[in-house]
Design a protein around this motif. Structure first.
Motif, PDB file in Angstrom:
ATOM      1  N   SER A  13       0.849  -1.196   0.000  1.00 50.69           N
ATOM      2  CA  SER A  13       0.000   0.000   0.000  1.00 50.69           C
ATOM      3  C   SER A  13       0.881   1.242   0.000  1.00 50.69           C
ATOM      4  CB  SER A  13      -0.919   0.029   1.218  1.00 50.69           C
ATOM      5  OG  SER A  13      -1.961  -0.902   1.079  1.00 50.69           O
ATOM      6  N   LYS A  14       0.436   2.254  -0.749  1.00 49.74           N
ATOM      7  CA  LYS A  14       1.169   3.518  -0.816  1.00 49.74           C
ATOM      8  C   LYS A  14       0.224   4.645  -0.416  1.00 49.74           C
ATOM      9  CE  LYS A  14       4.433   2.031  -4.355  1.00 49.74           C
ATOM     10  NZ  LYS A  14       5.153   1.300  -3.385  1.00 49.74           N
ATOM     11  N   TYR A  15       0.785   5.650   0.238  1.00 58.37           N
ATOM     12  CA  TYR A  15       0.004   6.777   0.739  1.00 58.37           C
ATOM     13  C   TYR A  15       0.568   8.098   0.255  1.00 58.37           C
ATOM     14  CZ  TYR A  15      -2.271   3.772   4.225  1.00 58.37           C
ATOM     15  OH  TYR A  15      -3.003   2.802   4.855  1.00 58.37           O
ATOM     16  N   LYS A  43      -7.688   6.801  -9.595  1.00 58.35           N
ATOM     17  CA  LYS A  43      -7.584   5.346  -9.520  1.00 58.35           C
ATOM     18  C   LYS A  43      -7.247   4.844  -8.112  1.00 58.35           C
ATOM     19  CE  LYS A  43      -6.243   4.638 -14.316  1.00 58.35           C
ATOM     20  NZ  LYS A  43      -5.218   4.107 -15.217  1.00 58.35           N
ATOM     21  N   ALA A  44      -7.063   5.749  -7.162  1.00 54.46           N
ATOM     22  CA  ALA A  44      -6.722   5.357  -5.789  1.00 54.46           C
ATOM     23  C   ALA A  44      -7.857   4.552  -5.173  1.00 54.46           C
ATOM     24  CB  ALA A  44      -6.438   6.597  -4.942  1.00 54.46           C
ATOM     25  N   THR A  45      -7.516   3.689  -4.239  1.00 56.95           N
ATOM     26  CA  THR A  45      -8.509   2.893  -3.539  1.00 56.95           C
ATOM     27  C   THR A  45      -9.343   3.767  -2.607  1.00 56.95           C
ATOM     28  OG1 THR A  45      -6.860   1.127  -3.571  1.00 56.95           O
ATOM     29  CG2 THR A  45      -8.824   0.763  -2.230  1.00 56.95           C
ATOM     30  N   HIS A  46      -8.677   4.709  -1.914  1.00 51.50           N
ATOM     31  CA  HIS A  46      -9.363   5.588  -0.961  1.00 51.50           C
ATOM     32  C   HIS A  46      -8.803   7.006  -1.045  1.00 51.50           C
ATOM     33  CE1 HIS A  46     -10.798   1.911   0.955  1.00 51.50           C
ATOM     34  NE2 HIS A  46      -9.547   1.515   1.080  1.00 51.50           N
ATOM     35  N   ASN A  47      -9.687   7.986  -1.077  1.00 57.23           N
ATOM     36  CA  ASN A  47      -9.342   9.390  -0.888  1.00 57.23           C
ATOM     37  C   ASN A  47     -10.136   9.851   0.328  1.00 57.23           C
ATOM     38  OD1 ASN A  47      -7.561  10.327  -3.142  1.00 57.23           O
ATOM     39  ND2 ASN A  47      -9.226   9.487  -4.375  1.00 57.23           N
ATOM     40  N   THR A  48      -9.568   9.652   1.505  1.00 57.40           N
ATOM     41  CA  THR A  48     -10.226   9.968   2.776  1.00 57.40           C
ATOM     42  C   THR A  48      -9.889  11.399   3.148  1.00 57.40           C
ATOM     43  OG1 THR A  48      -9.954   7.675   3.463  1.00 57.40           O
ATOM     44  CG2 THR A  48     -10.386   9.276   5.189  1.00 57.40           C
ATOM     45  N   TRP A  49     -10.911  12.176   3.519  1.00 60.96           N
ATOM     46  CA  TRP A  49     -10.634  13.588   3.815  1.00 60.96           C
ATOM     47  C   TRP A  49     -11.520  14.127   4.928  1.00 60.96           C
ATOM     48  CZ3 TRP A  49     -14.770  16.833   3.114  1.00 60.96           C
ATOM     49  CH2 TRP A  49     -15.783  16.394   2.263  1.00 60.96           C
ATOM     50  N   TRP A  90      -3.402   3.763  -2.034  1.00 68.54           N
ATOM     51  CA  TRP A  90      -3.500   2.785  -3.116  1.00 68.54           C
ATOM     52  C   TRP A  90      -3.252   1.430  -2.464  1.00 68.54           C
ATOM     53  CZ3 TRP A  90      -1.307   7.535  -3.520  1.00 68.54           C
ATOM     54  CH2 TRP A  90      -1.808   8.374  -4.514  1.00 68.54           C
ATOM     55  N   PHE A  91      -4.267   0.573  -2.458  1.00 67.29           N
ATOM     56  CA  PHE A  91      -4.207  -0.731  -1.793  1.00 67.29           C
ATOM     57  C   PHE A  91      -3.178  -1.614  -2.481  1.00 67.29           C
ATOM     58  CE2 PHE A  91      -6.043  -5.097  -1.185  1.00 67.29           C
ATOM     59  CZ  PHE A  91      -5.818  -5.166   0.182  1.00 67.29           C
ATOM     60  N   GLY A  93      -2.722  -4.991  -1.827  1.00 66.34           N
ATOM     61  CA  GLY A  93      -3.024  -6.408  -1.890  1.00 66.34           C
ATOM     62  C   GLY A  93      -3.042  -7.111  -0.552  1.00 66.34           C
ATOM     63  N   LYS A  94      -2.494  -6.466   0.487  1.00 59.92           N
ATOM     64  CA  LYS A  94      -2.493  -7.081   1.815  1.00 59.92           C
ATOM     65  C   LYS A  94      -3.199  -6.137   2.783  1.00 59.92           C
ATOM     66  CE  LYS A  94       1.550  -9.861   1.150  1.00 59.92           C
ATOM     67  NZ  LYS A  94       2.967 -10.001   1.315  1.00 59.92           N
ATOM     68  N   HIS A  95      -4.088  -6.700   3.593  1.00 62.79           N
ATOM     69  CA  HIS A  95      -4.809  -5.893   4.585  1.00 62.79           C
ATOM     70  C   HIS A  95      -3.855  -5.429   5.672  1.00 62.79           C
ATOM     71  CE1 HIS A  95      -8.765  -6.482   2.877  1.00 62.79           C
ATOM     72  NE2 HIS A  95      -8.415  -7.741   2.632  1.00 62.79           N
ATOM     73  N   LEU A  96      -4.010  -4.182   6.090  1.00 62.23           N
ATOM     74  CA  LEU A  96      -3.116  -3.591   7.076  1.00 62.23           C
ATOM     75  C   LEU A  96      -3.699  -3.574   8.485  1.00 62.23           C
ATOM     76  CD1 LEU A  96      -1.850  -0.507   5.043  1.00 62.23           C
ATOM     77  CD2 LEU A  96      -0.870  -2.799   5.180  1.00 62.23           C
ATOM     78  N   GLY A  97      -4.976  -3.946   8.612  1.00 59.11           N
ATOM     79  CA  GLY A  97      -5.608  -3.943   9.928  1.00 59.11           C
ATOM     80  C   GLY A  97      -5.554  -2.549  10.538  1.00 59.11           C
ATOM     81  N   GLY A  98      -5.281  -2.490  11.834  1.00 61.13           N
ATOM     82  CA  GLY A  98      -5.232  -1.218  12.550  1.00 61.13           C
ATOM     83  C   GLY A  98      -4.086  -0.311  12.127  1.00 61.13           C
TER      84      GLY A  98
END
Length: 116
Positions: A13-15, A43-49, A90-91, A93-98
């Motif tokens: 994942s990249k931020y 194309k990002a998985t999340h744009n949280t704001w 950008w996800f 492929g592996k869940h990051l949990g908390g």
């Protein structure tokens, strides 16, 4: 609009973090629309704001449940009003949990430090 790209990488994942002054919900929507004109961000998985406005906080998790509130809390601590901060993921492929919340906090901190 300020964009700090590729600031965090974890398990694929990249931020990135971006932000700008906004004065209304319409300004916030316009900011996200402008950001997403860049295909990379569209194309990002999340744009949280989030942003603190006179009417109260405004946030959008964009599928990253709870992340918008993390940004709200940090804005409140800094007493930064009228400035939207968006954390993009950008996800990989592996869940990051908390850890994903720690990364949101770290991204916001990088942005806030860059403002000063």
């Amino acid at each position: 609009m300020k964009i700090l790209d590729n600031i965090i990488s974890d398990r694929g994942s990249k931020y990135s973090v971006s932000g700008a002054p906004v004065n209304s919900p319409e300004d916030a929507k316009a900011f996200i629309k402008t950001l997403c004109k860049n295909k990379k961000f569209a194309k990002a998985t999340h744009n949280t704001w989030a942003v603190l406005l006179d009417d109260g906080p405004l946030k959008n998790d964009d599928g990253e449940s709870g992340a918008g509130m993390v940004i709200v809390r940090m804005l409140e601590r800094e007493n930064l009003r009228g400035h939207l901060i968006c954390v993009t993921r950008w996800f990989g492929g592996k869940h990051l949990g908390g850890d994903r919340f720690r990364h949101v906090q770290d991204a916001v901190r990088v942005y806030l430090d860059d403002l000063n």
